[in-house]
Design a protein around this motif. Structure first.
Motif, PDB file in Angstrom:
ATOM      1  N   LYS A 187      -1.549   2.884  36.731  1.00 13.35           N
ATOM      2  CA  LYS A 187      -2.599   1.886  36.892  1.00 13.35           C
ATOM      3  C   LYS A 187      -3.945   2.548  36.634  1.00 13.35           C
ATOM      4  O   LYS A 187      -4.345   3.447  37.352  1.00 13.35           O
ATOM      5  N   LEU A 188      -4.605   2.089  35.591  1.00 12.33           N
ATOM      6  CA  LEU A 188      -5.938   2.563  35.254  1.00 12.33           C
ATOM      7  C   LEU A 188      -6.885   1.372  35.193  1.00 12.33           C
ATOM      8  O   LEU A 188      -6.457   0.211  35.221  1.00 12.33           O
ATOM      9  N   ASP A 189      -8.162   1.661  35.090  1.00  4.52           N
ATOM     10  CA  ASP A 189      -9.135   0.577  34.986  1.00  4.52           C
ATOM     11  C   ASP A 189      -9.073  -0.056  33.600  1.00  4.52           C
ATOM     12  O   ASP A 189      -8.841   0.619  32.587  1.00  4.52           O
ATOM     13  N   PHE A 190      -9.306  -1.371  33.574  1.00  2.00           N
ATOM     14  CA  PHE A 190      -9.203  -2.162  32.352  1.00  2.00           C
ATOM     15  C   PHE A 190     -10.249  -3.269  32.436  1.00  2.00           C
ATOM     16  O   PHE A 190     -10.440  -3.867  33.483  1.00  2.00           O
ATOM     17  N   ARG A 191     -10.931  -3.531  31.321  1.00  2.00           N
ATOM     18  CA  ARG A 191     -11.992  -4.541  31.338  1.00  2.00           C
ATOM     19  C   ARG A 191     -11.424  -5.928  31.637  1.00  2.00           C
ATOM     20  O   ARG A 191     -10.450  -6.370  31.020  1.00  2.00           O
ATOM     21  N   GLN A 192     -12.054  -6.630  32.579  1.00  2.00           N
ATOM     22  CA  GLN A 192     -11.670  -7.997  32.908  1.00  2.00           C
ATOM     23  C   GLN A 192     -12.937  -8.790  33.186  1.00  2.00           C
ATOM     24  O   GLN A 192     -13.520  -8.698  34.254  1.00  2.00           O
ATOM     25  N   VAL A 193     -13.375  -9.564  32.176  1.00  2.73           N
ATOM     26  CA  VAL A 193     -14.581 -10.372  32.283  1.00  2.73           C
ATOM     27  C   VAL A 193     -14.244 -11.801  31.902  1.00  2.73           C
ATOM     28  O   VAL A 193     -13.535 -12.033  30.925  1.00  2.73           O
ATOM     29  N   LYS A 243     -21.311 -12.640  33.052  1.00  4.03           N
ATOM     30  CA  LYS A 243     -21.584 -11.211  32.985  1.00  4.03           C
ATOM     31  C   LYS A 243     -21.557 -10.635  34.398  1.00  4.03           C
ATOM     32  O   LYS A 243     -22.182 -11.174  35.319  1.00  4.03           O
ATOM     33  N   THR A 244     -20.820  -9.554  34.579  1.00  7.05           N
ATOM     34  CA  THR A 244     -20.753  -8.889  35.875  1.00  7.05           C
ATOM     35  C   THR A 244     -21.256  -7.458  35.734  1.00  7.05           C
ATOM     36  O   THR A 244     -21.227  -6.876  34.647  1.00  7.05           O
ATOM     37  N   THR A 245     -21.715  -6.887  36.843  1.00  8.88           N
ATOM     38  CA  THR A 245     -22.234  -5.525  36.816  1.00  8.88           C
ATOM     39  C   THR A 245     -21.133  -4.535  36.486  1.00  8.88           C
ATOM     40  O   THR A 245     -21.282  -3.663  35.635  1.00  8.88           O
ATOM     41  N   SER A 246     -20.009  -4.654  37.176  1.00  5.31           N
ATOM     42  CA  SER A 246     -18.859  -3.790  36.927  1.00  5.31           C
ATOM     43  C   SER A 246     -17.774  -4.616  36.256  1.00  5.31           C
ATOM     44  O   SER A 246     -17.316  -5.620  36.799  1.00  5.31           O
ATOM     45  N   GLU A 247     -17.360  -4.198  35.058  1.00  4.15           N
ATOM     46  CA  GLU A 247     -16.430  -4.997  34.254  1.00  4.15           C
ATOM     47  C   GLU A 247     -14.994  -4.510  34.326  1.00  4.15           C
ATOM     48  O   GLU A 247     -14.089  -5.184  33.827  1.00  4.15           O
ATOM     49  N   PHE A 248     -14.757  -3.346  34.937  1.00  3.59           N
ATOM     50  CA  PHE A 248     -13.429  -2.737  34.890  1.00  3.59           C
ATOM     51  C   PHE A 248     -12.754  -2.805  36.264  1.00  3.59           C
ATOM     52  O   PHE A 248     -13.379  -2.529  37.292  1.00  3.59           O
ATOM     53  N   TYR A 249     -11.466  -3.147  36.262  1.00  7.28           N
ATOM     54  CA  TYR A 249     -10.675  -3.246  37.482  1.00  7.28           C
ATOM     55  C   TYR A 249      -9.307  -2.601  37.239  1.00  7.28           C
ATOM     56  O   TYR A 249      -8.756  -2.687  36.132  1.00  7.28           O
ATOM     57  N   GLU A 250      -8.772  -2.011  38.291  1.00  5.67           N
ATOM     58  CA  GLU A 250      -7.472  -1.363  38.150  1.00  5.67           C
ATOM     59  C   GLU A 250      -6.419  -2.382  37.734  1.00  5.67           C
ATOM     60  O   GLU A 250      -6.327  -3.471  38.311  1.00  5.67           O
ATOM     61  N   THR A 251      -5.639  -2.007  36.743  1.00  2.00           N
ATOM     62  CA  THR A 251      -4.689  -2.937  36.125  1.00  2.00           C
ATOM     63  C   THR A 251      -3.383  -2.218  35.821  1.00  2.00           C
ATOM     64  O   THR A 251      -3.379  -1.060  35.412  1.00  2.00           O
ATOM     65  N   ASN A 252      -2.289  -2.918  36.015  1.00  2.00           N
ATOM     66  CA  ASN A 252      -0.961  -2.410  35.676  1.00  2.00           C
ATOM     67  C   ASN A 252      -0.592  -2.968  34.298  1.00  2.00           C
ATOM     68  O   ASN A 252       0.110  -3.962  34.184  1.00  2.00           O
TER      69      ASN A 252
END
Length: 575
Positions: free
Chosen positions: A535-541, A545-554
């Motif tokens: 599980k690494l961070d992956f862009r989810q928008v 527009k959000t300040t932080s665009e990356f969230y841990e993703t499987n």
């Protein structure tokens, strides 16, 4: 919760075990934000931030401070524990807590175990939470996790006024301590990049107007005999992704006999485009505008619609549909047209319209729904009259099915929340598929809807049609995209990928556009692709527009294929 953590395998060692990165000490923060990774925070009436001044251990704690909350608002942050580690066992949550000036409420930990039908066990320290002002104290709670449990959520909360700090959480399963894994923050290695370079399928372009599709031929085998293909998007406003989806839809239509296109838009409004695509009637720009959302009101979507019209002029093969239920009025209009001579049913439909109109603005995007139970009961009773009247009409089978489906859209709208919307989208996709002689359907929606996990539309479709569904996620590394935000509806600069993101791996090879088959990686588990199994961070928008665009993703569980395009430019909004 945005992300539900799934267990891959279990490893016990000595007196502790570790399997997931949970950030129990709040030491790792999201890039570009003062929020902890792996935790869901954000409550009206409260400020929740990382605090590097006041902490129990290491470098920071999580601070929750009252900020004029309204009645029934409370400060809450939420984590998720791998369910398969705890089924049939006892779970204990410990944490250190400090408080200041809590006069009316309390602060404490909370732990909740869910099953298929709701909550199985819950404790929030209501009778033993900390009040007033207290220096750091260790607090804990315990629950038993039933064998049939489906999810475990946990965290901290602050009720009413004051401030609370949380730090140094620990979790024990039958007395064995769970140890956090650390997140990956190192750059890709030479061997990892070499493996990736040798195992992607390069694509020449995203341009749908290119004459040759030789590079897309790999999709023939990757999609195989699947009847439903979900085409995602990592934002709702990347021109290159929209164009690539247009190109793939052309390929699916011309080479693999896909006859239905369906988009994340309201059903009756989307169907209106068929008047132009099939018969050449009307103005396609107006039909696209009628689908409500700016996300589809783009030159890229219009170009695809114009291609569909030209294609159908030569040989009618594809129809334009939608599977969403975020609005109800056009469904009422469809029913009113059918019953224009039936005053009793028209009165029922008018009453339904007025009842739903009272809360329509609050209901759009609502987490829990906005319609009172009394109004819902009234609408259900009047819809029953409408459906009985439909059943007695002397009309074609297709016309009757359409009217019944519009009645169903109204029912779905009433029950729509962020928790039920995807289920109803999947239901509508299956209805669309059942109504056509062409069994193959291409779906256009956000990555979060077409993915195979959580309570997404793709998950429901996966359960319903198994191997007949293929999920294709999209990603880009750098550039801009269209969104709403502080500058209004315009282009925004994308957050750049950093070490520890999938996009950092993807952009580090000399292949600007490619497809990768995650199913093969999952099955073969090559040593230099271990990062793709993690599980690494992956862009989810989405649309904002959000300040932080990356969230841990499987990634390997969410999607069958990933299409990566290195550079993004904003989608072009129509005048």
């Amino acid at each position: 919760m945005r992300i539900t953590i799934l267990l891959l395998f279990m490893c016990l060692a000595g007196t502790s075990f570790s399997q997931e990165f949970l950030n129990l000490g709040f030491e790792y923060k999201m890039q570009g934000a003062e929020s902890p990774k792996k935790w869901y925070v954000g409550n009206p009436g409260y400020i929740t931030i990382l605090d590097e001044t006041e902490k129990y251990s290491l470098s920071r704690s999580l601070k929750v401070a009252s900020n004029s909350p309204m009645e029934n608002q409370f400060g809450l942050f939420t984590g998720n524990f791998p369910i398969d580690l705890a089924k049939g066992k006892g779970i204990e949550l410990k944490g250190h807590l400090k408080t200041e000036s809590i006069t009316n409420g309390y602060a404490g930990l909370w732990l909740k175990v869910y099953g298929q039908d709701g909550v199985l066990a819950f404790d929030e320290m209501e009778n033993r939470g900390l009040k007033g002002t207290n220096d750091w104290q260790e607090v804990s709670l315990r629950l038993f996790v039933d064998d049939n449990a489906t999810e475990i959520d946990f965290g901290g909360l602050l009720i009413d006024d004051g401030t609370a700090w949380f730090d140094d959480f620990q979790i024990f399963i039958d007395g064995l301590e769970f140890k956090d894994l650390k997140p990956r923050i190192t750059k890709p290695t030479t061997d990892e990049l070499e493996w990736l370079r040798n195992n992607v399928h390069p694509l020449l372009t995203f341009d749908p107007n290119i004459k040759s599709n030789e590079d897309l031929e790999i999709l023939d085998s990757l999609i195989g005999d699947a009847h439903v293909v979900g085409l995602g998007e990592v934002t709702h406003g990347s021109s290159e992704i929209f164009q690539m989806k247009h190109r793939i839809i052309k390929f699916l239509t011309e080479k693999k006999d896909f006859g239905i296109f369906s988009i994340e838009a309201n059903m009756p409004e989307a169907y209106k485009l068929n008047e132009y695509i099939i018969d050449g009637k009307g103005n396609p720009k107006e039909f696209i505008k009628g689908m409500h959302f700016w996300t589809w009101r783009t030159k890229e979507v219009l170009n695809m619609v114009e291609w569909m019209r030209l294609h159908n002029e030569a040989k009618q093969k594809i129809q334009f549909t939608g599977f969403d239920m975020q609005y109800y009025y056009w469904s009422i209009m469809e029913l009113e047209k059918a019953f224009k001579e039936n005053l009793k049913i028209l009165n029922d439909l008018n009453a339904i319209n007025q009842l739903l109109g009272k809360t329509s603005q609050q209901h759009l995007g609502s987490r829990m729904g906005a319609i009172s139970q009394e109004d819902k009961d009234t609408v259900v009773a009047k819809l029953k009259h409408v459906k009985e009247a439909i059943g007695s009409m002397e009309i074609t089978k297709d016309s009757m099915a359409w009217l019944n489906q519009n009645s169903r859209i109204i029912e779905q709208y009433m029950d729509k929340t962020v928790f039920t919307r995807d289920k109803y989208m999947a239901e509508n996709v299956m209805w669309i598929k059942s109504q056509s002689k062409e069994p193959k359907i291409a779906l256009w929606a956000h990555n979060a809807h077409i993915q195979r996990t959580m309570n997404s539309m793709g998950n429901v479709l996966s359960d319903s049609i198994a191997k007949n569904y293929v999920s294709i996620g999209f990603a880009f590394a750098r550039g801009e995209y269209t969104a709403t935000g502080s500058k209004g509806l315009t282009s925004y600069l994308a957050q750049e990928p950093y070490n520890g993101t999938f996009e950092k791996f993807f952009e580090s090879i000399d292949t600007p556009i490619f497809i990768i088959d995650l199913r093969t990686v999952k099955a073969e588990k090559p040593i230099h692709a271990k990062w793709l199994l993690e599980k690494l961070d992956f862009r989810q928008v989405g649309a904002m527009k959000t300040t932080s665009e990356f969230y841990e993703t499987n990634l390997k569980e969410d999607y069958d294929l990933i299409i990566f395009i290195n550079d993004s430019s904003p989608s072009k909004i129509l005048d």
